[in-house]
Design an enzyme around this catalytic site. Sequence first.
Site, mmCIF file in Angstrom:
data_model
loop_
_atom_site.group_PDB
_atom_site.id
_atom_site.type_symbol
_atom_site.label_atom_id
_atom_site.label_comp_id
_atom_site.label_asym_id
_atom_site.label_seq_id
_atom_site.Cartn_x
_atom_site.Cartn_y
_atom_site.Cartn_z
ATOM 1 N N GLU A 276 2.922 2.175 15.942
ATOM 2 C CA GLU A 276 3.912 1.233 15.416
ATOM 3 C C GLU A 276 4.761 1.995 14.411
ATOM 4 O O GLU A 276 4.345 2.210 13.276
ATOM 5 C CB GLU A 276 3.201 0.069 14.718
ATOM 6 C CG GLU A 276 2.342 -0.779 15.622
ATOM 7 C CD GLU A 276 3.171 -1.593 16.611
ATOM 8 O OE1 GLU A 276 4.333 -1.930 16.309
ATOM 9 O OE2 GLU A 276 2.660 -1.874 17.701
ATOM 10 N N CYS B 191 10.094 -2.148 8.450
ATOM 11 C CA CYS B 191 10.357 -1.473 9.726
ATOM 12 C C CYS B 191 11.372 -2.212 10.589
ATOM 13 O O CYS B 191 12.010 -1.608 11.435
ATOM 14 C CB CYS B 191 9.054 -1.275 10.490
ATOM 15 S SG CYS B 191 8.158 -2.789 10.782
ATOM 16 N N ASN C 75 4.171 -0.400 3.113
ATOM 17 C CA ASN C 75 5.165 -1.453 2.867
ATOM 18 C C ASN C 75 4.662 -2.879 3.089
ATOM 19 O O ASN C 75 5.223 -3.806 2.506
ATOM 20 C CB ASN C 75 6.441 -1.188 3.677
ATOM 21 C CG ASN C 75 6.186 -1.171 5.153
ATOM 22 O OD1 ASN C 75 5.237 -0.562 5.614
ATOM 23 N ND2 ASN C 75 7.008 -1.861 5.904
HETATM 24 P P1 NAP Z 1 3.825 7.515 6.604
HETATM 25 O O1 NAP Z 1 4.255 8.463 5.543
HETATM 26 O O2 NAP Z 1 4.005 7.900 8.012
HETATM 27 O O3 NAP Z 1 2.297 7.168 6.284
HETATM 28 C C1 NAP Z 1 1.603 6.218 7.028
HETATM 29 C C2 NAP Z 1 0.129 6.499 6.941
HETATM 30 O O4 NAP Z 1 -0.153 7.735 7.591
HETATM 31 C C3 NAP Z 1 -0.400 6.642 5.524
HETATM 32 O O5 NAP Z 1 -1.673 6.058 5.425
HETATM 33 C C4 NAP Z 1 -0.507 8.152 5.379
HETATM 34 O O6 NAP Z 1 -1.440 8.578 4.411
HETATM 35 C C5 NAP Z 1 -0.977 8.533 6.760
HETATM 36 N N1 NAP Z 1 -0.828 9.951 7.065
HETATM 37 C C6 NAP Z 1 0.065 10.823 6.594
HETATM 38 N N2 NAP Z 1 -0.132 12.049 7.147
HETATM 39 C C7 NAP Z 1 -1.181 11.926 7.995
HETATM 40 C C8 NAP Z 1 -1.867 12.817 8.854
HETATM 41 N N3 NAP Z 1 -1.510 14.085 8.975
HETATM 42 N N4 NAP Z 1 -2.907 12.364 9.574
HETATM 43 C C9 NAP Z 1 -3.277 11.073 9.486
HETATM 44 N N5 NAP Z 1 -2.671 10.169 8.671
HETATM 45 C C10 NAP Z 1 -1.618 10.594 7.944
HETATM 46 O O7 NAP Z 1 4.577 6.123 6.435
HETATM 47 P P2 NAP Z 1 4.841 5.273 5.121
HETATM 48 O O8 NAP Z 1 5.884 5.968 4.313
HETATM 49 O O9 NAP Z 1 3.573 4.873 4.459
HETATM 50 O O10 NAP Z 1 5.431 3.938 5.783
HETATM 51 C C11 NAP Z 1 6.741 3.827 6.164
HETATM 52 C C12 NAP Z 1 6.947 3.958 7.644
HETATM 53 O O11 NAP Z 1 6.128 3.041 8.361
HETATM 54 C C13 NAP Z 1 8.358 3.609 8.050
HETATM 55 O O12 NAP Z 1 8.832 4.527 8.990
HETATM 56 C C14 NAP Z 1 8.228 2.240 8.657
HETATM 57 O O13 NAP Z 1 9.252 1.887 9.534
HETATM 58 C C15 NAP Z 1 6.904 2.343 9.328
HETATM 59 N N6 NAP Z 1 6.359 1.018 9.612
HETATM 60 C C16 NAP Z 1 6.271 0.581 10.905
HETATM 61 C C17 NAP Z 1 5.797 -0.705 11.168
HETATM 62 C C18 NAP Z 1 5.654 -1.221 12.571
HETATM 63 O O14 NAP Z 1 4.843 -2.120 12.759
HETATM 64 N N7 NAP Z 1 6.371 -0.706 13.546
HETATM 65 C C19 NAP Z 1 5.425 -1.534 10.127
HETATM 66 C C20 NAP Z 1 5.555 -1.058 8.837
HETATM 67 C C21 NAP Z 1 6.015 0.220 8.579
HETATM 68 P P3 NAP Z 1 -0.949 8.984 2.929
HETATM 69 O O15 NAP Z 1 -0.437 7.733 2.338
HETATM 70 O O16 NAP Z 1 -2.161 9.507 2.308
HETATM 71 O O17 NAP Z 1 0.127 10.020 3.101
#
Ligand code: NAP
Length: 490
Positions: free
Chosen positions: A259, A293, A163
């Site tokens: 995060e 987020c 995002n």
């Molecule tokens: P996500 O599905 O959790 O994916 C995040 C990252 O993790 C991606 O690079 C993903 O790779 C990787 N990943 C997935 N499965 C994994 C595994 N088993 N081992 C290691 N890495 C793995 O999250 P998203 O949909 O991209 O992002 C949305 C989420 O991020 C929301 O919940 C949002 O609130 C949160 N977020 C938090 C912050 C903060 O600073 N607190 C900031 C922004 C977003 P792939 O893409 O290859 O699946």
Amino acid sequence: MGRMDVRMTTQTAVQGMYLAGKWTMREAKIDVLDPHDQSLICSVPSASAEDMHLAIDEAKRGMKIAAELPVHKRMAILHRAAEYVDENRTRFARTIAMEGSKTIKEARGEVQRCIETLKLSAEEARRINGETIPFDQRPGSEDRLGYYFRFPVGIIGAITPFNDPLNLVAHKIGPAIAAGNAIIVKPATVTPLSALLLAEAFDHANLPHGVLSVITGRGNEIGNVLVTHPDVRMISFTGGLETGEQITHQAGLKKISMELGSNSPVIVLNDADLEHAVRATVSGSFSAAGQNCIGVQRVYIQEGIYDAFEELFVKETLALSVGDKMLETTDMGPMINEREAKRVESWVAEALDHGAKLLAGGVREGAYYTPTVLTHVPQDCMIAKQEIFGPAVLLYPVRDLDEAIDLANDVNYGLHGGIFTENLENAFEAITRLQVGGLMINDSSDYRIDGMPFGGIKGSGIGREGVKSSILEMTEPRVVSFKLKHRMKA
Ligand code: NAP
């Protein structure tokens, strides 16, 4: 082959990943699609577990180089990278807007923040300080003198979400380099191009090869290698709660920074500036199509102004222009893909089945989901408990601040919150009792600068980002004690 130019052409571009300073191709590819119409923008390598091992081997060499870089050189590299992003800001902004769901206006804002994150990292590099320790606080230690330094942790594995595909990567790379670490980034599979552009900036800035790799590949295929490898001493993860929990279980004994997401609450009291509160919460609900987020998800409005707030909120929401991300006049683009838009559609349907009332939106077309406002959503619905991560917001009337705080806290998240009030007592009550990592007074939860501690409690994470906080997480104190022959006297 290093320089990438993402264009809308009939020819398909192919972009290499950045493996320890080498732009590297692989037979297996991942197609990067524009969420607007699923058109192909570019392909990137689908890295294998072996590639991740290669990157870690290179990082073992890189971590020594990184640690030995004098601070003035780290600063110069970070400043040069920031300048490169600045000089190429149009290309960076177009890339963010094309591969993700941000509008071009939002993408420009992210590029500006990335420049600030890198400059801040350069500045903080000179402030990595230790402190002296009064050893004589313990009887028998009167003859000791000492202090601690901060040393880099070594190799950092960074995993980032879709995002904020540029600035959240900068939040890992900038502090890692400032602190003298090597870093391997695995960006989100759907948005790898912005991260690769940032690698290009560091390549241009003459970052020594081996210090940085950006490895494109699927998390469920290669993430595990990075997370579990014993030589990777810290995992810095930004993403969803489910993935974060899985990684935390797998990582074992290493530093972890998480995060994660949230379903941020905002409280609006009777004495608030109504128009300001509405403007800020509408913007906070729908920026980046709600995929944010710290986006506003639950608004608790005191009964005295509820009706006026709801009316104005719906009016402002309906005025948002949804459509082509590349148009200056567009306020909101598509979600990241149709699957995610369908998820939001199903959560809204569940709420409506359980008695919720739809005040605006609720229409999906492909990856687009119109800005949606709901009331009367029961507390046990998915959309009330979980993180919606889409353009939908829930409005609730509340009797008083006490009820608002109890409801706001009644979830498993705690990243940011907001409160609109002119009354200091109320503000301090909320500061004391709201379970969040950051509270915005007279602002929505969707406020952040890159130089503040940023992170959450409960299901929203562990540790803090924000450049200075990240540097603390990415370094370890090393205590030094000198035993003297005689106690030093003033
Ligand atoms: P996500 O599905 O959790 O994916 C995040 C990252 O993790 C991606 O690079 C993903 O790779 C990787 N990943 C997935 N499965 C994994 C595994 N088993 N081992 C290691 N890495 C793995 O999250 P998203 O949909 O991209 O992002 C949305 C989420 O991020 C929301 O919940 C949002 O609130 C949160 N977020 C938090 C912050 C903060 O600073 N607190 C900031 C922004 C977003 P792939 O893409 O290859 O699946």
